[in-house]
Design a protein around this motif. Structure first.
Motif, PDB file in Angstrom:
ATOM      1  N   ASN A  72       0.801  -1.225   0.000  1.00  0.00           N
ATOM      2  CA  ASN A  72       0.000   0.000   0.000  1.00  0.00           C
ATOM      3  C   ASN A  72       0.836   1.279   0.000  1.00  0.00           C
ATOM      4  O   ASN A  72       0.372   2.329   0.453  1.00  0.00           O
ATOM      5  N   THR A  73       2.061   1.200  -0.514  1.00  0.00           N
ATOM      6  CA  THR A  73       2.927   2.376  -0.548  1.00  0.00           C
ATOM      7  C   THR A  73       3.696   2.434  -1.858  1.00  0.00           C
ATOM      8  O   THR A  73       3.658   1.516  -2.676  1.00  0.00           O
ATOM      9  N   TRP A 117      -3.197   7.393   2.446  1.00  0.00           N
ATOM     10  CA  TRP A 117      -3.812   7.703   1.157  1.00  0.00           C
ATOM     11  C   TRP A 117      -4.553   6.482   0.631  1.00  0.00           C
ATOM     12  O   TRP A 117      -5.692   6.583   0.162  1.00  0.00           O
ATOM     13  N   THR A 118      -3.933   5.330   0.700  1.00  0.00           N
ATOM     14  CA  THR A 118      -4.564   4.100   0.215  1.00  0.00           C
ATOM     15  C   THR A 118      -5.782   3.737   1.044  1.00  0.00           C
ATOM     16  O   THR A 118      -6.786   3.241   0.518  1.00  0.00           O
ATOM     17  N   GLN A 119      -5.712   3.986   2.333  1.00  0.00           N
ATOM     18  CA  GLN A 119      -6.811   3.628   3.230  1.00  0.00           C
ATOM     19  C   GLN A 119      -8.103   4.312   2.841  1.00  0.00           C
ATOM     20  O   GLN A 119      -9.202   3.779   3.053  1.00  0.00           O
ATOM     21  N   ASN A 135     -11.218   8.937  -9.656  1.00  0.00           N
ATOM     22  CA  ASN A 135     -12.517   9.329  -9.106  1.00  0.00           C
ATOM     23  C   ASN A 135     -13.359   8.108  -8.747  1.00  0.00           C
ATOM     24  O   ASN A 135     -14.094   8.109  -7.748  1.00  0.00           O
ATOM     25  N   SER A 136     -13.268   7.062  -9.567  1.00  0.00           N
ATOM     26  CA  SER A 136     -14.052   5.859  -9.289  1.00  0.00           C
ATOM     27  C   SER A 136     -13.633   5.196  -7.992  1.00  0.00           C
ATOM     28  O   SER A 136     -14.396   4.415  -7.405  1.00  0.00           O
ATOM     29  N   LEU A 137     -12.421   5.517  -7.527  1.00  0.00           N
ATOM     30  CA  LEU A 137     -11.937   5.003  -6.245  1.00  0.00           C
ATOM     31  C   LEU A 137     -12.133   6.014  -5.124  1.00  0.00           C
ATOM     32  O   LEU A 137     -11.627   5.832  -4.016  1.00  0.00           O
ATOM     33  N   SER A 138     -12.865   7.085  -5.416  1.00  0.00           N
ATOM     34  CA  SER A 138     -13.130   8.171  -4.464  1.00  0.00           C
ATOM     35  C   SER A 138     -11.876   8.967  -4.132  1.00  0.00           C
ATOM     36  O   SER A 138     -11.774   9.562  -3.062  1.00  0.00           O
ATOM     37  N   GLU A 139     -10.927   9.015  -5.048  1.00  0.00           N
ATOM     38  CA  GLU A 139      -9.737   9.851  -4.874  1.00  0.00           C
ATOM     39  C   GLU A 139      -9.910  11.055  -5.777  1.00  0.00           C
ATOM     40  O   GLU A 139      -9.553  11.034  -6.953  1.00  0.00           O
TER      41      GLU A 139
END
Length: 600
Positions: A76-77, A214-216, A282-286
């Protein structure tokens, strides 16, 4: 010992580290083989990827009597670890990253690479080979040294290596026993505020923490989460945060296929590619990347006083990107030419206006944004819509950037329709009924004409150009952007025709016609992902899942993709890592994954 003379030829089995200011590519033996300074499109101070052998430059941590290596990202990094083992069982580990974390109410992202080396087992003997070259490999720096630093001074800028390793050995390349941890911080010619080891450890700790947080926050699909996380982090690292531009890839001149001459410089921001990056994140809510990109896009629009907008710009909004060949560089595996700049900046590619509107549309609908779109932003976007109407139905170079042929490309007309369609929807949200009616009427007219003029009765498919008969994978975007319903028999027929003509097993080529360089030899990864999306939309989910698994299998060992895949060997070709390809991983996983409520 694994010396430069017996290393394997360059490959794309590379890891990428970066911090939204700079990036570097690291091979499986912990060599930094590509790094441009002071930004993504700058001078490759490490250029071994394109200049193999003694003429190239790299930053290597070599293990005497090298036997094997393994490499992985810290989960996750964007922190990369490479473990090197020698024939005697001695082992050391190299950690690579570019610092990125929040400090003093801002993101700290210096133009710096950090390498931490620590012995893991036994008494490994290591050698540091740090060769910096400037001006595309033509100039060697002046080198000065201090007690714990080395300066590499060029005519345009200087780099400083701060290290607690013996400077004498660093400069001589003499091997020495790694009896403790060593740190190497390479960046701007500045002194560190704190001790070298303490700084490196602190930077690693904070960078790990940043990426994990960020990944969380990502909204992940149930399936293929590791692949999606790696793709998302790679896309984030492709953002040049200072301006908001998103580069298409970190490299130049990796050929699309062996000895093809299809060698291009992708270290710039294509409006088309950037839109797809933004939408995937955006689809990942980022949505933070979208807000940064819209800042850059707003400046592009404001700068285009005459209305014409280029398909790509430099990451600092540079309009002129003259394409030149670097004659003294051999190229990837000796397969030149090496090009700097991209002639496509001079093209007329009419899909660009639709990509601008599509890229900005969410900002008028999403309540989470710090700077949502309003009437003023809509007024500027209408100027882009006006250009989309003006260029609709006019010949252009098309999204594949054909250099010697202009047609009325279906994909370009499609994006003009998309611009008008989205502007109508935005106007409705803003309560501007007359403007909504205006843009809706343009969209209706364009849709009817596209469906009529792009259809080839002889092929039973939508063709790549009005009145044409050749097939082109970009036509599959007709369903993705909503011009036709996936169940429309004409779209299903088009998909069937393309599977017969453009596909080699799971892989898909861009088009069937020869271009300026003949017929393409490799599949284009994003086209394969468009196929996956189309299959899923028409209900052929199991076939789509099978092709997706095939694409995941041809990623490199660290989960990254380039632009192209050879259908027979599965080898990666084209610039790397390709944002468009990583977008495909996210889109396919989000569309095909089983829902979370199937397990919870």
């Amino acid at each position: 010992m694994n010396t430069p003379a017996n290393r394997a030829e360059p490959s794309l089995a590379l890891g990428m580290v970066g911090n939204c200011a700079i990036s570097a590519l690291v091979d499986a033996q912990a060599r930094i083989v590509w790094c441009c300074m002071p930004r993504f499109d700058g001078d490759p101070v490490f250029n071994a990827l394109l200049q193999p052998g003694s003429e190239g430059s790299s930053f290597a941590i070599e293990l005497e009597d090298f036997a094997a290596s393994e490499q992985w990202y810290e989960p996750n990094t964007a922190v990369l670890r490479t473990r090197l083992t020698d024939v005697h069982g001695n082992c050391l580990e190299v950690t690579d990253f570019a610092p990125r974390f929040h400090a003093r109410s801002r993101f700290f992202r210096p133009g710096m690479l950090v390498r931490r080396v620590q012995p893991v087992c036994g008494s490994p003997r290591m050698r540091v080979r740090l060769d910096v070259l400037y001006e595309w490999g033509e100039c060697r720096p002046a080198i000065t040294r201090g007690s714990n630093h080395v300066r590499y001074v060029g005519s345009a800028f200087a780099l400083r290596l701060n290290t607690d390793a013996p400077v004498t050995y660093v400069l001589s390349g003499e091997p020495f026993t790694a009896h403790r941890e060593y740190s190497f911080l390479l960046g701007a010619d500045e002194s560190l505020a704190e001790g070298i080891a303490d700084t490196a450890r602190y930077f690693e700790q904070e960078t790990l923490s940043y990426w994990k947080r960020w990944t969380q926050r990502l909204h992940l699909p149930l399936e293929w989460q590791d692949a999606v996380i790696r793709a998302a982090i790679t896309l984030k690292m492709s953002l040049f945060e200072d301006t908001g531009a998103i580069v298409a890839a970190m490299t130049t001149s990796i050929p699309e296929s062996a000895n093809s001459g299809r060698n291009w410089d992708y270290r710039y921001c294509w409006l088309r590619d950037a839109f797809f990056v933004v939408r995937a994140l955006n689809s990942l809510s980022e949505v933070g990347t979208m807000e940064d990109y819209l800042r850059w896009l707003g400046n592009v629009v404001a700068k285009a006083a005459d209305g014409h907008i280029q398909p790509l710009y430099g990451i600092g909004l540079e309009q002129e990107l003259p394409e030149v060949i670097v004659p003294h560089m051999a190229g990837y595996r000796g397969m030149g030419p090496v090009r700097v700049g991209n002639q496509a900046a001079e093209h007329f590619q009419h899909d660009v206006y639709g990509n601008i509107v599509l890229g900005a549309a969410q900002s008028f609908h999403d309540k989470r944004l710090l700077h949502p779109g309003g009437n003023a932003e809509f007024a500027r976007l209408e100027q882009i819509g006006t250009m989309a109407v003006q260029v609709y139905g006019q010949p252009d170079a098309g999204m594949w950037e054909l250099r010697t042929r202009a047609r009325i490309h279906t994909s370009s007309a499609l994006m003009s329709w998309a611009a008008c369609d989205r502007l109508a929807k935005i106007a409705k949200v803003l309560g501007l009924a007359e403007r909504a009616k205006h843009w809706h009427s343009h969209a209706q007219r364009m849709r009817a004409e596209i469906l009529e003029r792009a259809w080839s009765p002889a092929r039973g498919a939508f063709a790549e150009s009005f009145g044409g008969s050749e097939l082109d994978a970009s036509v599959l975007l007709m369903a993705e952007v909503g011009l036709v319903a996936p169940a429309d028999p004409r779209f299903v027929s088009t998909l069937d025709a393309m599977e017969q003509t453009l596909c080699d097993g799971p892989y898909m080529r861009r088009y069937e016609a020869a271009d300026d360089f003949g017929k393409p030899e490799t599949s284009f990864n994003i086209c394969t992902f468009w196929r996956i999306d189309a299959l899923a939309r028409v209900g052929r989910t199991e076939q789509a899942r099978g092709i997706f698994e095939a694409m995941l299998a041809v990623r490199n060992p660290l989960g990254l993709l380039s632009e192209d895949t050879h259908a027979t060997t599965g080898e990666m070709w084209g610039n790397f890592p390709q944002t468009y390809s990583m977008v495909g991983v996210i889109n396919a996983a989000m569309r095909l994954s089983a829902p979370w409520d199937s397990v919870i």
